[in-house]
Scaffold this motif. Structure first.
Motif, PDB file in Angstrom:
ATOM      1  N   CYS A  35      28.108  10.150 -24.618  1.00  0.00           N
ATOM      2  CA  CYS A  35      27.317   9.136 -25.331  1.00  0.00           C
ATOM      3  C   CYS A  35      28.046   8.646 -26.574  1.00  0.00           C
ATOM      4  O   CYS A  35      27.998   7.451 -26.909  1.00  0.00           O
ATOM      5  CB  CYS A  35      25.942   9.694 -25.688  1.00  0.00           C
ATOM      6  SG  CYS A  35      24.843   9.840 -24.258  1.00  0.00           S
ATOM      7  N   MET A  36      28.745   9.552 -27.239  1.00  0.00           N
ATOM      8  CA  MET A  36      29.518   9.157 -28.416  1.00  0.00           C
ATOM      9  C   MET A  36      30.648   8.220 -28.019  1.00  0.00           C
ATOM     10  O   MET A  36      30.886   7.191 -28.669  1.00  0.00           O
ATOM     11  CB  MET A  36      30.080  10.403 -29.113  1.00  0.00           C
ATOM     12  CG  MET A  36      30.677  10.130 -30.488  1.00  0.00           C
ATOM     13  SD  MET A  36      31.203  11.665 -31.298  1.00  0.00           S
ATOM     14  CE  MET A  36      29.617  12.519 -31.414  1.00  0.00           C
ATOM     15  N   LYS A  37      31.344   8.553 -26.926  1.00  0.00           N
ATOM     16  CA  LYS A  37      32.454   7.713 -26.457  1.00  0.00           C
ATOM     17  C   LYS A  37      31.970   6.318 -26.054  1.00  0.00           C
ATOM     18  O   LYS A  37      32.673   5.329 -26.257  1.00  0.00           O
ATOM     19  CB  LYS A  37      33.145   8.371 -25.251  1.00  0.00           C
ATOM     20  CG  LYS A  37      33.956   9.615 -25.568  1.00  0.00           C
ATOM     21  CD  LYS A  37      34.536  10.212 -24.297  1.00  0.00           C
ATOM     22  CE  LYS A  37      35.194  11.570 -24.531  1.00  0.00           C
ATOM     23  NZ  LYS A  37      36.379  11.482 -25.373  1.00  0.00           N
ATOM     24  N   HIS A  70      23.040   5.567 -27.997  1.00  0.00           N
ATOM     25  CA  HIS A  70      22.147   6.432 -28.767  1.00  0.00           C
ATOM     26  C   HIS A  70      21.618   7.547 -27.866  1.00  0.00           C
ATOM     27  O   HIS A  70      21.115   7.292 -26.776  1.00  0.00           O
ATOM     28  CB  HIS A  70      20.982   5.633 -29.356  1.00  0.00           C
ATOM     29  CG  HIS A  70      20.132   6.429 -30.284  1.00  0.00           C
ATOM     30  ND1 HIS A  70      20.566   6.877 -31.503  1.00  0.00           N
ATOM     31  CD2 HIS A  70      18.854   6.883 -30.157  1.00  0.00           C
ATOM     32  CE1 HIS A  70      19.607   7.561 -32.104  1.00  0.00           C
ATOM     33  NE2 HIS A  70      18.554   7.586 -31.299  1.00  0.00           N
ATOM     34  N   ASN A 111      29.192   4.898 -27.178  1.00  0.00           N
ATOM     35  CA  ASN A 111      28.373   4.323 -28.251  1.00  0.00           C
ATOM     36  C   ASN A 111      26.934   4.103 -27.807  1.00  0.00           C
ATOM     37  O   ASN A 111      26.329   3.056 -28.043  1.00  0.00           O
ATOM     38  CB  ASN A 111      28.987   3.013 -28.758  1.00  0.00           C
ATOM     39  CG  ASN A 111      28.411   2.584 -30.100  1.00  0.00           C
ATOM     40  OD1 ASN A 111      28.021   3.422 -30.917  1.00  0.00           O
ATOM     41  ND2 ASN A 111      28.364   1.289 -30.334  1.00  0.00           N
TER      42      ASN A 111
END
Length: 221
Positions: free
Chosen positions: A52-54, A58, A56
């Motif tokens: 999810c971070m990669k 939430h 972007n």
């Protein structure tokens, strides 16, 4: 409800990651929800966060550890063997899991005004889990709408796809390498191609081999 918003039930595995890419292509605003239910490997949660971070996206994490108390199974208990039964449900079946996950995902969706719910269940290539069937999903969709007086739509992009077809979809979405390298499907908590021995790895890797043969031969479905 906002027809442009979606919530993906997300584990960080091959199927849910493919669904996440599918949702990102279809909807303007996408959020993901991951459930902590006492999984054997904390790596699954870490993998979901990282993806999810990669991308972007939430990411929400909800505590569902009560499932571990109510429904002992091989996905949460180290002392239970992972096995596929011939005439009974696999030891990895968690009773009520998709029922609860989708219900709580709907509650979350209501809070963020999202109309669409996406889950990676499949009736084509599954382990016999009754809560992965199309009939269950359709029934739950009606129940959720009645229970909250809303118009949710549950999407199951993988319902009629075997694992080779799931790889094909990730390729169509431009996510083939990402899914291959960054997801965690293995029951033993090993990312990418995994341990190669557990039922989840065997299913994933067999589908990958089948798809790569089609890909190389120019005969993709």
């Amino acid at each position: 409800m906002d027809d442009r918003k979606a919530v993906v039930v997300f584990s960080g595995g091959q199927d849910s990651t493919t669904c996440l890419f599918w949702a990102l292509e279809k909807f303007e605003h996408v959020e993901a929800v991951t459930f902590q239910y006492g999984q054997r490997h904390i790596a699954e949660l870490e993998c979901a966060r990282e993806i999810c971070m990669k991308l972007n996206v939430h990411h929400h994490e909800l505590d569902m550890t009560l499932l571990n108390q109510l429904a002992p199974n091989a996905l949460t208990r180290d002392d239970m063997e992972i096995k596929e039964g011939d005439n009974e449900l696999p030891s990895t079946f968690v009773p009520g899991r998709n029922l609860l996950f989708l219900s709580f995902a709907a509650v979350l969706a209501k809070q963020i005004n999202a109309k669409h719910l996406i889950t990676g269940v499949s009736e084509t290539d599954f382990s016999g889990y009754p809560d992965c069937r199309d009939g269950f999903i359709k029934s739950l969709n009606v129940t959720l709408n009645l229970s909250m007086d809303e118009t949710f739509v549950i999407h199951t992009p993988l319902m009629w796809r075997d694992k080779s077809d799931v790889w094909a979809l990730s390729d169509q979405l431009g996510a083939f390498d990402f899914v291959k390298e960054h997801t965690l499907t293995c029951y033993n908590g090993i990312k990418a191609s995994g341990c190669g021995e557990c039922p989840a790895c065997q299913l994933r890797n067999r589908g990958l081999e089948q798809y790569e043969e089609l890909r190389q031969g120019g005969t993709i479905k």
